[in-house]
Write an enzyme that holds these catalytic residues in place. Structure first.
Site, short mmCIF file in Angstrom:
data_model
loop_
_atom_site.label_atom_id
_atom_site.label_comp_id
_atom_site.label_asym_id
_atom_site.label_seq_id
_atom_site.Cartn_x
_atom_site.Cartn_y
_atom_site.Cartn_z
N GLU A 49 -1.06 -4.46 1.11
CA GLU A 49 0.36 -4.66 1.39
C GLU A 49 1.16 -3.55 0.73
OE1 GLU A 49 1.85 -8.60 0.72
OE2 GLU A 49 -0.08 -9.47 1.25
N GLY A 50 2.25 -3.15 1.39
CA GLY A 50 3.12 -2.12 0.82
C GLY A 50 2.84 -0.74 1.37
N CYS A 51 1.85 -0.61 2.22
CA CYS A 51 1.55 0.67 2.83
C CYS A 51 2.20 0.75 4.21
CB CYS A 51 0.04 0.86 2.99
SG CYS A 51 -0.83 1.12 1.46
N GLN A 52 2.74 1.91 4.52
CA GLN A 52 3.33 2.14 5.84
C GLN A 52 2.21 2.09 6.90
OE1 GLN A 52 5.14 5.98 6.13
NE2 GLN A 52 5.95 5.63 8.17
N SER A 53 1.08 2.65 6.58
CA SER A 53 -0.07 2.64 7.47
C SER A 53 -0.93 1.42 7.16
CB SER A 53 -0.92 3.90 7.24
OG SER A 53 -0.13 5.05 7.29
#
Length: 139
Positions: A49-53
């Site tokens: 969680e927290g990743c753009q990808s």
């Protein structure tokens, strides 16, 4: 090789390149060598969680009580970034991962050359690896 030695090796590798376009190309190449996660393990609970990808990370403990990491991402730069983290933390003891100071990121200037969303994703990846190590210690 210790976590510190692995980080120094990365710092030395990046020192070879003069500009950030070359460094990005190197990061992309690292992503191609990433120990890929089993496709069956590309599940929601392994997404960071927290990743753009989309980034999947799996950790197992081997018979020597060392964490083995595999991952994948749908973005080539992100794949290289998680590859760098795996290069440092794969095959290490959980307590060493938890105690480690991850300084290579600032030493090579990576965070300053990422978009804010990618920089947040990088922090999320580090946090997830450390949480997996803490969880392994608790067992």
């Amino acid at each position: 090789m210790t976590i510190e030695e692995k980080q120094q090796e990365i710092i030395d590798d990046f020192a070879i390149y003069d500009d950030w376009m070359e460094k990005y190309e190197y990061i992309i190449e690292l992503g191609k060598d990433l120990p890929l996660i089993d496709p069956d393990k590309k599940t929601e609970d392994r997404l960071i969680e927290g990743c753009q990808s989309r980034v999947w990370l799996d950790a197992t403990i081997d018979q020597d009580n060392r964490i083995r990491l595999t991952a994948d991402s749908d973005a080539i730069i992100t794949k290289g970034i998680i590859g760098l983290l795996i290069r440092v933390y794969d095959n290490e003891k959980p307590e060493d991962i938890v105690r480690s100071d991850l300084y290579f990121i600032s030493e090579i200037g990576l965070q300053e050359h990422l978009s804010p969303t990618r920089a947040n994703g990088l922090l999320s990846m580090v946090k997830k690896i450390k949480l997996l190590a803490l969880s392994a210690l608790a067992k």
